[in-house]
Scaffold this active site. Sequence first.
Site, PDB file in Angstrom:
ATOM      1  N   LYS A 206       0.817  -1.225   0.000  1.00  0.00           N
ATOM      2  CA  LYS A 206       0.000   0.000   0.000  1.00  0.00           C
ATOM      3  C   LYS A 206       0.844   1.266   0.000  1.00  0.00           C
ATOM      4  O   LYS A 206       2.016   1.262   0.355  1.00  0.00           O
ATOM      5  CB  LYS A 206      -0.991  -0.034   1.169  1.00  0.00           C
ATOM      6  N   ARG A 240      -3.845 -10.001   4.797  1.00  0.00           N
ATOM      7  CA  ARG A 240      -4.290  -9.973   3.391  1.00  0.00           C
ATOM      8  C   ARG A 240      -3.123  -9.478   2.539  1.00  0.00           C
ATOM      9  O   ARG A 240      -2.726  -8.326   2.644  1.00  0.00           O
ATOM     10  CB  ARG A 240      -5.505  -9.036   3.276  1.00  0.00           C
TER      11      ARG A 240
END
Length: 261
Positions: A206, A240
């Site tokens: 991210k 995740r």
Amino acid sequence: MGIVNATPDSFSDGGRYLDSAAAVAHARELEAEGAAILDLGGESTRPGADPVPAAEERRRVVPVIEALTAGGTRAQISIDTIKLSVAEAAVDAGASYVNDVTAFRHDPEIAGLVADRGLDCCLMHMRGEPRTMQRAPAYDDVVSDVKAFLEERMAFAIAAGVPEERIQLDPGIGFGKTVDHNVELLARLPELAALGRPLLVGVSRKSFLGRLTGREVGDRLPATLAANVLAFERGARIFRVHDVAPLRDALTVAAATVRRP
Ligand code: HH2
């Protein structure tokens, strides 16, 4: 939890697994690498992403789930969607976990589906919606705000008939948060673990990791591993990620070295 994005526009792998055969092959790889859950998504939630019509989203994900189910799978299949009709079609095809990044706010009826079909689910915190969520996000205290939100959504799910044991909680790293908000949530994860449900974190590749390290999206694996290992130590239990095999090694070492009583 291994990520399978059957989308043209996901932030790190958009377009690679849009073809269902490619998505199935990728899911099989992640399963072989040790993913316990395969999280299949047909709509990107990256900041600024445009919504996808439900019929198109179903077209992207259902054949993949059908193929995985037909071939037999050890991993649990999760559907990453905010739409009831997509969740229903995915569950009919063999998914048994619903990952709704709006925590049943977009389509509250998904809670009933999860209850009636005996599914597992993840309730995630997001401020606003993907198209607008990164416009100047602000909180009184990000951790208290996220915690109160997750408590409220958990109460909603339980009132809709979802057993508490079926619920996992997620602070929603990157969803309506600045770099500082993301870092503070990870630093104070034990406060969220105190809610008593398994915590899921999604930090893989991210942008806050890019901001911290100066790395482009394809070079964020070391940063991803560091963030996940520390999240594990602070109470997270589901991770995740795009890269399952390296995470598995990192967590194996982390778990072996946790202090024993
Ligand atoms: N992050 C993304 C998507 N779904 N679900 C949960 N529960 N937690 C997350 O942190 C999370 C999520 C965004 O990542 P990705 O799937 O890689 O990208 P995109 O949304 O662009 O498809």
